[in-house]
Design a protein around this motif. Structure first.
Motif, PDB file in Angstrom:
ATOM      1  N   ASN A  83       0.843  -1.225   0.015  1.00 44.09           N
ATOM      2  CA  ASN A  83       0.123  -0.022   0.129  1.00 44.09           C
ATOM      3  C   ASN A  83       0.716   1.175   0.006  1.00 44.09           C
ATOM      4  OD1 ASN A  83      -3.254   0.017   0.281  1.00 44.09           O
ATOM      5  ND2 ASN A  83      -2.483  -1.827   1.435  1.00 44.09           N
ATOM      6  N   VAL A  84       1.937   1.467   0.885  1.00 46.59           N
ATOM      7  CA  VAL A  84       2.698   2.286   0.884  1.00 46.59           C
ATOM      8  C   VAL A  84       3.398   2.629  -0.344  1.00 46.59           C
ATOM      9  CG1 VAL A  84       4.551   3.350   2.259  1.00 46.59           C
ATOM     10  CG2 VAL A  84       2.907   2.240   3.557  1.00 46.59           C
ATOM     11  N   GLU A  85       4.029   1.486  -0.949  1.00 53.23           N
ATOM     12  CA  GLU A  85       4.653   1.516  -2.068  1.00 53.23           C
ATOM     13  C   GLU A  85       4.154   1.804  -3.527  1.00 53.23           C
ATOM     14  OE1 GLU A  85       7.639  -1.438  -4.351  1.00 53.23           O
ATOM     15  OE2 GLU A  85       5.919  -2.459  -3.714  1.00 53.23           O
ATOM     16  N   TYR A  86       2.689   1.740  -3.438  1.00 56.69           N
ATOM     17  CA  TYR A  86       1.843   2.117  -4.642  1.00 56.69           C
ATOM     18  C   TYR A  86       1.974   3.225  -5.065  1.00 56.69           C
ATOM     19  CZ  TYR A  86      -2.115   2.136  -7.770  1.00 56.69           C
ATOM     20  OH  TYR A  86      -3.060   2.454  -8.798  1.00 56.69           O
ATOM     21  N   PRO A  87       2.057   4.576  -4.433  1.00 58.14           N
ATOM     22  CA  PRO A  87       2.215   5.643  -5.378  1.00 58.14           C
ATOM     23  C   PRO A  87       3.533   5.785  -5.757  1.00 58.14           C
ATOM     24  CG  PRO A  87       2.098   6.065  -2.802  1.00 58.14           C
ATOM     25  CD  PRO A  87       1.576   4.770  -3.129  1.00 58.14           C
ATOM     26  N   LEU A  88       4.626   4.969  -5.362  1.00 59.37           N
ATOM     27  CA  LEU A  88       5.961   5.185  -5.850  1.00 59.37           C
ATOM     28  C   LEU A  88       6.216   4.650  -7.200  1.00 59.37           C
ATOM     29  CD1 LEU A  88       7.724   4.649  -2.515  1.00 59.37           C
ATOM     30  CD2 LEU A  88       7.778   6.657  -3.834  1.00 59.37           C
ATOM     31  N   LYS A  89       5.318   3.296  -7.198  1.00 61.17           N
ATOM     32  CA  LYS A  89       5.115   2.647  -8.585  1.00 61.17           C
ATOM     33  C   LYS A  89       4.489   3.376  -9.534  1.00 61.17           C
ATOM     34  CE  LYS A  89       5.128  -2.293  -7.122  1.00 61.17           C
ATOM     35  NZ  LYS A  89       4.294  -3.482  -7.320  1.00 61.17           N
ATOM     36  N   ILE A  90       3.475   4.253  -9.140  1.00 63.23           N
ATOM     37  CA  ILE A  90       2.867   5.213  -9.958  1.00 63.23           C
ATOM     38  C   ILE A  90       3.778   6.082 -10.725  1.00 63.23           C
ATOM     39  CG2 ILE A  90       0.963   6.710 -10.437  1.00 63.23           C
ATOM     40  CD1 ILE A  90       0.033   3.639 -10.391  1.00 63.23           C
ATOM     41  N   ALA A  91       4.832   6.504  -9.582  1.00 62.09           N
ATOM     42  CA  ALA A  91       5.747   7.781 -10.079  1.00 62.09           C
ATOM     43  C   ALA A  91       6.799   7.139 -10.685  1.00 62.09           C
ATOM     44  CB  ALA A  91       6.109   8.372  -8.751  1.00 62.09           C
ATOM     45  N   GLN A  92       6.820   5.758 -10.805  1.00 60.90           N
ATOM     46  CA  GLN A  92       7.875   4.941 -11.748  1.00 60.90           C
ATOM     47  C   GLN A  92       9.275   5.289 -11.079  1.00 60.90           C
ATOM     48  OE1 GLN A  92       7.793   6.532 -15.736  1.00 60.90           O
ATOM     49  NE2 GLN A  92       6.334   5.088 -16.285  1.00 60.90           N
ATOM     50  N   GLN A 102      -4.754   3.795   9.574  1.00 63.15           N
ATOM     51  CA  GLN A 102      -4.571   5.230   9.377  1.00 63.15           C
ATOM     52  C   GLN A 102      -3.204   5.525   9.328  1.00 63.15           C
ATOM     53  OE1 GLN A 102      -5.867   7.203   7.716  1.00 63.15           O
ATOM     54  NE2 GLN A 102      -7.551   8.356   8.481  1.00 63.15           N
ATOM     55  N   ARG A 103      -2.462   4.855  10.075  1.00 66.55           N
ATOM     56  CA  ARG A 103      -1.061   5.108   9.909  1.00 66.55           C
ATOM     57  C   ARG A 103      -0.399   4.702   8.641  1.00 66.55           C
ATOM     58  NH1 ARG A 103       1.992   5.783  14.777  1.00 66.55           N
ATOM     59  NH2 ARG A 103       0.694   6.265  16.566  1.00 66.55           N
ATOM     60  N   VAL A 104      -1.079   3.599   8.192  1.00 60.20           N
ATOM     61  CA  VAL A 104      -0.785   3.166   6.843  1.00 60.20           C
ATOM     62  C   VAL A 104      -0.880   4.188   5.681  1.00 60.20           C
ATOM     63  CG1 VAL A 104      -0.854   1.537   5.068  1.00 60.20           C
ATOM     64  CG2 VAL A 104      -0.799   0.608   7.295  1.00 60.20           C
ATOM     65  N   GLY A 105      -2.344   4.839   5.997  1.00 64.17           N
ATOM     66  CA  GLY A 105      -2.667   5.750   5.030  1.00 64.17           C
ATOM     67  C   GLY A 105      -1.847   7.111   5.128  1.00 64.17           C
ATOM     68  N   ILE A 106      -1.231   7.336   6.302  1.00 63.70           N
ATOM     69  CA  ILE A 106      -0.309   8.560   6.431  1.00 63.70           C
ATOM     70  C   ILE A 106       0.945   8.223   5.571  1.00 63.70           C
ATOM     71  CG2 ILE A 106       1.069   9.924   8.128  1.00 63.70           C
ATOM     72  CD1 ILE A 106      -1.432   9.602  10.091  1.00 63.70           C
ATOM     73  N   ALA A 107       1.507   7.079   5.988  1.00 62.92           N
ATOM     74  CA  ALA A 107       2.874   6.587   5.376  1.00 62.92           C
ATOM     75  C   ALA A 107       2.602   6.654   3.774  1.00 62.92           C
ATOM     76  CB  ALA A 107       3.059   5.388   5.583  1.00 62.92           C
ATOM     77  N   ARG A 108       1.484   5.949   3.191  1.00 65.33           N
ATOM     78  CA  ARG A 108       1.431   6.365   1.812  1.00 65.33           C
ATOM     79  C   ARG A 108       1.224   7.666   1.199  1.00 65.33           C
ATOM     80  NH1 ARG A 108      -4.233   3.479  -0.250  1.00 65.33           N
ATOM     81  NH2 ARG A 108      -4.812   5.646   0.990  1.00 65.33           N
ATOM     82  N   ALA A 109       0.508   8.444   2.066  1.00 63.68           N
ATOM     83  CA  ALA A 109       0.186   9.963   1.632  1.00 63.68           C
ATOM     84  C   ALA A 109       1.744  10.404   1.706  1.00 63.68           C
ATOM     85  CB  ALA A 109      -0.521  10.688   2.554  1.00 63.68           C
ATOM     86  N   LEU A 110       2.756  10.177   2.485  1.00 64.40           N
ATOM     87  CA  LEU A 110       4.208  10.712   2.275  1.00 64.40           C
ATOM     88  C   LEU A 110       4.987  10.181   1.569  1.00 64.40           C
ATOM     89  CD1 LEU A 110       4.261  10.755   6.552  1.00 64.40           C
ATOM     90  CD2 LEU A 110       3.802  12.960   4.904  1.00 64.40           C
ATOM     91  N   ALA A 111       4.584   9.346   0.811  1.00 65.74           N
ATOM     92  CA  ALA A 111       5.462   8.493   0.078  1.00 65.74           C
ATOM     93  C   ALA A 111       6.262   9.251  -0.985  1.00 65.74           C
ATOM     94  CB  ALA A 111       4.669   7.232  -0.892  1.00 65.74           C
ATOM     95  N   THR A 112       5.338  10.233  -1.551  1.00 64.29           N
ATOM     96  CA  THR A 112       6.007  11.062  -2.633  1.00 64.29           C
ATOM     97  C   THR A 112       6.721  12.461  -2.372  1.00 64.29           C
ATOM     98  OG1 THR A 112       3.810  11.798  -3.289  1.00 64.29           O
ATOM     99  CG2 THR A 112       4.696  10.351  -4.390  1.00 64.29           C
ATOM    100  N   SER A 113       6.925  12.484  -0.850  1.00 64.64           N
ATOM    101  CA  SER A 113       7.630  13.692  -0.398  1.00 64.64           C
ATOM    102  C   SER A 113       6.760  14.995  -0.517  1.00 64.64           C
ATOM    103  CB  SER A 113       8.945  13.969  -0.694  1.00 64.64           C
ATOM    104  OG  SER A 113       9.664  12.693  -0.376  1.00 64.64           O
ATOM    105  N   PRO A 114       5.242  14.922  -0.125  1.00 64.33           N
ATOM    106  CA  PRO A 114       4.600  15.924  -0.516  1.00 64.33           C
ATOM    107  C   PRO A 114       4.791  17.123   0.380  1.00 64.33           C
ATOM    108  CG  PRO A 114       3.424  14.627   0.819  1.00 64.33           C
ATOM    109  CD  PRO A 114       4.605  13.761   0.574  1.00 64.33           C
ATOM    110  N   LYS A 115       4.621  18.381  -0.315  1.00 66.18           N
ATOM    111  CA  LYS A 115       4.852  19.524   0.521  1.00 66.18           C
ATOM    112  C   LYS A 115       3.468  19.837   1.371  1.00 66.18           C
ATOM    113  CE  LYS A 115       9.046  20.425  -0.850  1.00 66.18           C
ATOM    114  NZ  LYS A 115      10.178  19.953   0.166  1.00 66.18           N
TER     115      LYS A 115
END
Length: 341
Positions: free
Chosen positions: A102-111, A147-160
């Motif tokens: 789950n946490v890795e998913y957005p990183l895969k999308i971002a290649q 929710q902690r997983v959700g927070i980690a996933r949201a932070l995966a792409t280093s958002p501002k």
């Protein structure tokens, strides 16, 4: 960081138009935690979804990092969204993927390359305290862990920016505090600006720097959390505050005081150093009055103490008047009977 300029959002139904957001002007500063509170149907969620154009405004302008986002190309908007993480009320996790997945998913999308993905995911799982849950699936987790997983996933792409849609409303009080402490850690250690919506005033009190109150699509009040709590201007805001700070007299006591002819009933609001001073003791010694404390509490907001007292001042009318003038020099004073308790 985020600015709304006269933003309106209208939805078209079969037989009418519904304005969910009406002429909103609002600025969220870089590095702060900004809360938006309102009852169901106030327009909070719609306003939140405008930040990354999941909903497009009907009129007005929205700026993120000084860019007017409605003018961005599809490619530019995709890049912007990578800088905005989202946390949802109901977690929105993939049940078929592990915590790691789950946490890795957005990183895969971002290649992002595989080894880099692994490094980032493990770093984030350590940050949110879920290293030992990496191989578990969502159904094996508690609500707080999800929710902690959700927070980690949201932070995966280093958002501002992190936008949070009722992030604790599905959690019990103890878990809510844990998640709010984690969001404060995200804000403080990662310098992430957080825009959060909620209908729970204790969430605002716990972590927010500033707050806006929404009602029927409009911002009806805005300010620092300390100012809003100590000097609320609208009835809606007062009702929210009283849900967490029980500083009102019961109706039966208020009626009894009225029957007894009480005319000198006041709400005193203390801030900062005034909360530590024996102000009422000094007043009663200096003037020929008695002070009857009917309700009181002291709370802490943004590292500052503030207190609320409801007092009956007993004595000659002119003497009471002099007492009130003296009190106004150091605390806020408001007549309770004129304020409906």
């Amino acid at each position: 960081m985020i600015t709304f300029e006269n933003v309106t959002k209208v939805f078209q139904t079969k037989d009418r138009e519904v304005a969910a957001v009406k002429d909103v002007c609002l600025t969220v500063k870089e590095g702060e935690i900004f809360g938006i509170i309102g009852f169901s149907g106030a327009g909070k969620s719609t306003l939140l979804r405008l930040v990354n154009l999941l909903e497009k405004p009907t009129s007005g302008k929205i700026f993120v990092n000084r860019q007017e986002i409605t003018k961005l190309s599809t490619k530019e908007l995709r890049k912007l969204r990578q800088n905005i993480g989202m946390i949802f009320q109901n977690f929105n996790l993939f049940n078929s993927r592990t915590v790691f997945g789950n946490v890795e998913y957005p990183l895969k999308i971002a290649q992002v390359p595989k080894e880099e993905r692994k490094r980032i995911v493990w770093e984030l799982l350590r940050f949110v305290g879920l290293e030992d849950k990496a191989g578990d699936y969502p159904e094996q987790l508690s609500g707080g862990q999800k929710q902690r997983v959700g927070i980690a996933r949201a932070l995966a792409t280093s958002p501002k920016i992190l936008i949070c849609d009722e992030p604790t409303s599905a959690l019990d009080p103890e878990t809510t505090n844990d998640i709010l402490n984690l969001l404060k850690k995200v804000n403080r250690e990662l310098n992430v600006t957080i825009l959060l919506i909620t209908h729970e005033m204790h969430v605002i009190r716990k972590i927010c720097d500033r707050v806006a109150v929404m009602e029927e699509g409009r911002i009806i009040e805005e300010g620092s959390v300390l100012d809003i709590f100590t000097s609320p201007k609208t009835r809606t805001t007062k009702n929210f505050i009283r849900s967490v700070i029980h500083d009102s007299l019961s109706e039966s006591l208020l009626e009894e005081l009225k029957r007894n002819g009480t005319n000198h009933l006041y709400r005193l609001t203390f801030k900062g150093d005034a909360t530590k001073q024996p102000i009422l003791s000094r007043i009663s010694k200096r003037y020929n009055v008695d002070v009857n404390i009917l309700n009181g509490n002291i709370s802490e907001l943004q590292g500052q103490l503030f207190g609320n007292l409801i007092v009956e001042i007993i004595g000659d009318g002119q003497e009471v008047k002099r007492v009130i003038e003296e009190l106004k020099k150091v605390v806020q004073v408001k007549e309770v009977l004129s304020d409906a308790g």
